[in-house]
Design a protein around this motif. Structure first.
Motif, PDB file in Angstrom:
ATOM      1  N   SER A  24       1.147  -1.090   0.242  1.00  0.00           N
ATOM      2  CA  SER A  24      -0.290   0.167  -0.247  1.00  0.00           C
ATOM      3  C   SER A  24       0.684   1.164   0.309  1.00  0.00           C
ATOM      4  CB  SER A  24      -0.979  -0.053   1.009  1.00  0.00           C
ATOM      5  OG  SER A  24       0.063  -0.282   2.428  1.00  0.00           O
ATOM      6  N   GLY A  25       2.349   0.815   0.767  1.00  0.00           N
ATOM      7  CA  GLY A  25       3.479   1.903   0.412  1.00  0.00           C
ATOM      8  C   GLY A  25       3.003   2.913  -1.001  1.00  0.00           C
ATOM      9  N   ALA A  28       0.719   3.792  -2.790  1.00  0.00           N
ATOM     10  CA  ALA A  28       0.170   5.326  -1.836  1.00  0.00           C
ATOM     11  C   ALA A  28       1.664   6.700  -2.696  1.00  0.00           C
ATOM     12  CB  ALA A  28       0.884   5.018  -0.546  1.00  0.00           C
ATOM     13  N   GLY A  31       0.725   8.613  -5.497  1.00  0.00           N
ATOM     14  CA  GLY A  31      -1.067   8.876  -5.576  1.00  0.00           C
ATOM     15  C   GLY A  31      -2.340   8.090  -6.141  1.00  0.00           C
ATOM     16  N   GLY A  32      -1.961   6.837  -6.027  1.00  0.00           N
ATOM     17  CA  GLY A  32      -2.957   5.310  -6.158  1.00  0.00           C
ATOM     18  C   GLY A  32      -4.142   5.758  -5.962  1.00  0.00           C
ATOM     19  N   TRP A  33      -5.637   5.284  -5.970  1.00  0.00           N
ATOM     20  CA  TRP A  33      -6.466   5.116  -5.092  1.00  0.00           C
ATOM     21  C   TRP A  33      -6.506   3.997  -5.018  1.00  0.00           C
ATOM     22  CZ3 TRP A  33      -8.900   9.176  -2.894  1.00  0.00           C
ATOM     23  CH2 TRP A  33     -10.599   9.290  -2.127  1.00  0.00           C
ATOM     24  N   ILE A  34      -6.873   3.047  -3.771  1.00  0.00           N
ATOM     25  CA  ILE A  34      -7.721   2.064  -3.451  1.00  0.00           C
ATOM     26  C   ILE A  34      -9.324   2.503  -3.589  1.00  0.00           C
ATOM     27  CG2 ILE A  34      -7.307  -0.218  -1.586  1.00  0.00           C
ATOM     28  CD1 ILE A  34      -4.861   0.825  -1.650  1.00  0.00           C
ATOM     29  N   LEU A  35      -9.416   1.196  -4.268  1.00  0.00           N
ATOM     30  CA  LEU A  35     -11.310   1.426  -4.149  1.00  0.00           C
ATOM     31  C   LEU A  35     -11.163   0.044  -4.157  1.00  0.00           C
ATOM     32  CD1 LEU A  35     -11.328   1.320  -8.292  1.00  0.00           C
ATOM     33  CD2 LEU A  35     -11.988   3.481  -6.306  1.00  0.00           C
TER      34      LEU A  35
END
Lengths: 287, 287, 287, 287
Positions: A24-25, A28, A31-35
């Protein structure tokens, strides 16, 4: 499934401290948006599984670069088995069918309404029963007869067609032939079958008649990956329906159809949405 | 179950024209009020099954005479297997238990609330774990230890107790010992077990661990009559519950308890209300 | 359903002693072979219900005479509401559909495989979306547009078509218009709808959105007879499916389709096999 | 639930990029071993939910410091609603019951077997029916009569007892009184009820009789948080069971008990394991 284009990352690796943080780091940081995200630690084998959907346009690079960076920065250091799929690229599903219509009609209705947002490059059958029905939908229908003498050639032909149409997944929608071990191995993890019993009960032929003989009070269906051992591959989905003493084997066949098509459709969807990770002879299914 | 006193006639016989007419004609002729009736023709074996509830005070004679007339006028001419039970006579149910409480608590709650309107002349256990709990309910608790050396004697003792308390039905409420073939035969059709799998899958020990190994997506429980062949007797009732990859064998054990006690209670009720007719190794269950 | 031709007698009457004896006596007297029989006494209203299947060639007369004798000897003396249907006469089912395919595909697959052994004289729709699909099956497709201005005329036209094709049953297979009270009354007990909620929850429009707002953990579908009061007619069949917090209203719509088509098919089958007897605003369903 | 001691972090916050990274990064930075983790983004409201189990001895500090650091480094910057619980601290559950035994027996069996690893500091009832049964288990039983005249005092007394025994959760195990709005508000999110219908159908009294009148084909039960609006609080868990025309309201009451106790036990477990996050009048349940 979300409306906007997204990437689906599915992966497994040996368990250790910090896996979620690392994955997840990495996302992030760019700038990735986790849906949507799901994680599972298998305590007994020490293996870790995950599935993450990331909004495509939240990332500052294209898929190829995403894959390359992920491989280098995350997957290799963590010794991952992994894949990243793009929701904008439709999966190509080859359907095999024999003479029963329930699964075929059900799949085509789901495809027609875009509930299953896939390409069906062709339907293959050992009979020509559904030629007109399939072609009416604008889908090529290929008749590949199978008999005692031509099995090897027939399965080689099916494999050639699958490769030729760039198939991703092969669905046995009540295809009443046993595939060759060669084909099973060549397409390992890509062939999905619906078996008309609640496995492991009633392997093989005429499971409803076996169920009738044993006097069970529920009958079921099992969606599983095909392996060279008959009806023994990793189970993706199962369900059951109640019967009673007044139901003949023919009644069970009829009830069973409703379970078969529903269980097949659910299992296929999980597979197509990369929700299924095979783990030995079992599956992790992130619903 | 109805409030007023009633008789329950359960019977089976070779199928032929006019069975219902003969039976219902006999009842009507004597003014009998039918509260509930169920019939089933087994096409494959040509055997006919029925269950009829008749209001007791609608008949002009007592139970003994009803039985005698029915035997002479109906049952013998039709070559019936039959029984007539009286709702005013409570069934006597002997409960066998080991160390797990879920089925025992569940049965005693149903007995306490009169939902199960039975007598429990005693609870027998191979451990003394539940002595206090059972006795608090005013039910005798009998500790019959079972070990490798005393099995024959222990089962003879259990049979002696069952006879001594005039037991009608023996319930194995997660009794973790395998009864002797002699006991199974002596009480054929009277011993009800709850097995913690969806039979015929996962016969024998540790079925939840077997289910975990196979990676099934539903687990179940089976209530069946005990025969000398392990977990192979006629099935009375079954049910299942959904699990997934995140469930350990211990989780399955926990989920399974909820199914076990419910399935046992339903199967036992069907049996006690004479809703179950054994047919070979299968059952007709008039729900 | 049995293979051989049979008659199905469905009836209800005030409860009294001797009904089964009288009906079954009449049948036996003429040598009638009963294949299946179900009886139900409604204690609260004192009404009696029955359904009996009789092998056609076991009776010494034709259907017309059977009906006439039954009327005279049994039905009138017992003040019965009754009907006798012949399995050799296929029911004529008119299907109404709008733009969603799942129920239509499902019904046509069952018709195609003869699982539903019916005639479909035509499919009527307020859209022309499925014209090609329906006609490919050799079934006439009739486009009857419905809009704010022509409702009365449109429903009169639908009723005229139904009469013209000698329809027995009208199925609303996700037909998204509210029929006129006149049509509902004229075809009372003949129109079957599938509503996409577990009634009585979420009557009216967008039930899945209502379910989402309330945060329920299961969603359902209801097959019922249409009356002039919206979604309030006698319920024939219902079922549910589990959802959770991660499911959007759109996901519920998708899950719901699987329940809708299955529940509609089951309810329709019960109706066509004369298993449903309406009792006030409720149903007796002899499965 | 895991064997080793662990902390459970439950939290929600406004959605933004990087939440998982921040939370899991914080945990990984201190060597925390994540046993189980679940995340959910509510697209419609833009709120993010999570639940994480962390092995207690993998962290280099005690719980108080963990909370303090988490508050400072993560929770405040992300504007979180959050809590961290310790598996070694048993939750204290006060049970309220009236005259029906099924839920009480069921809860005590689960407590006795440590399936529910809780403290039950006392059972409170408006009747003394279960005094002996509860006390036999070594649990204090407190009789708080409720009648038309003493309601305010009775509920104040119940609240005083709850505070006095340091209750965490109050379970209404078929407690047949409507709590005062004051009590509902004071213990908001801490009182769990089991309602004997599939809400939102059949709110209020005698739901099985309402279900009977409407002629539904399934009945259900709903576990929910109690709010001052009757039967309208956030739903935690629901389930249903099939009935038919032959079932009287009394039969439904009996079937319903099996659903009620199971649904209550499941909902209570979710709550106690911090799997439930309330979101307006709905719940996120991380199973």
């Amino acid at each position: 499934m979300h409306r906007d284009r997204f990437y689906t990352l599915s992966a497994s690796c040996p368990d250790q401290v910090g896996i979620i943080a690392r994955v997840s780091g990495f996302i992030a940081e760019h700038g990735g948006w986790i849906l949507e995200s799901s994680f599972h630690a298998d305590d007994l084998t020490g293996r870790y599984f995950m599935r993450i959907e990331i909004k495509a346009d939240s990332l500052p690079f294209l898929l190829a670069e995403f894959r390359e960076r992920f491989r280098r920065d995350v997957a290799e250091p963590l010794a991952m088995d992994w894949r990243i799929n793009d929701s904008a690229v439709k999966k190509r599903v080859v359907v095999l069918v024999s003479k029963q219509e329930h699964c075929l009609y059900d799949l085509l209705a789901r495809w027609q309404s875009k509930e299953l947002d896939i390409e069906i490059p062709c339907v293959i059958s050992n009979h020509d029963t559904f030629k007109g029905f399939v072609e009416w939908h604008g889908i090529p229908f290929i008749h590949v007869p199978v008999n005692a003498d031509n099995k090897a050639a027939a399965y080689a032909e099916i494999q050639r067609i699958f490769d030729d149409v760039s198939g991703d997944t092969m669905v046995l929608a009540r295809y009443m032939q046993i595939l060759s071990p060669e084909l099973c191995d060549a397409l390992s993890g890509k062939i999905i079958n619906i078996h008309h019993s609640f496995l492991p009960s009633f392997v093989g032929a005429r499971p409803y008649h076996q169920a009738y003989q044993r006097g069970v009070k529920l009958i079921g269906a099992t969606c599983h990956y095909v392996t060279s051992e008959l009806d023994a591959g990793p189970i993706i989905e199962q369900d059951v329906i109640r019967i009673d003493h007044s139901d003949s084997p023919e009644d069970m066949v009829r009830y069973g159809k409703d379970i078969e098509k529903t269980v097949l459709a659910r299992g296929l969807r999980y597979h197509l949405e990369d929700r299924v990770l095979v783990h030995g002879n079992k599956t992790v299914v992130f619903r």
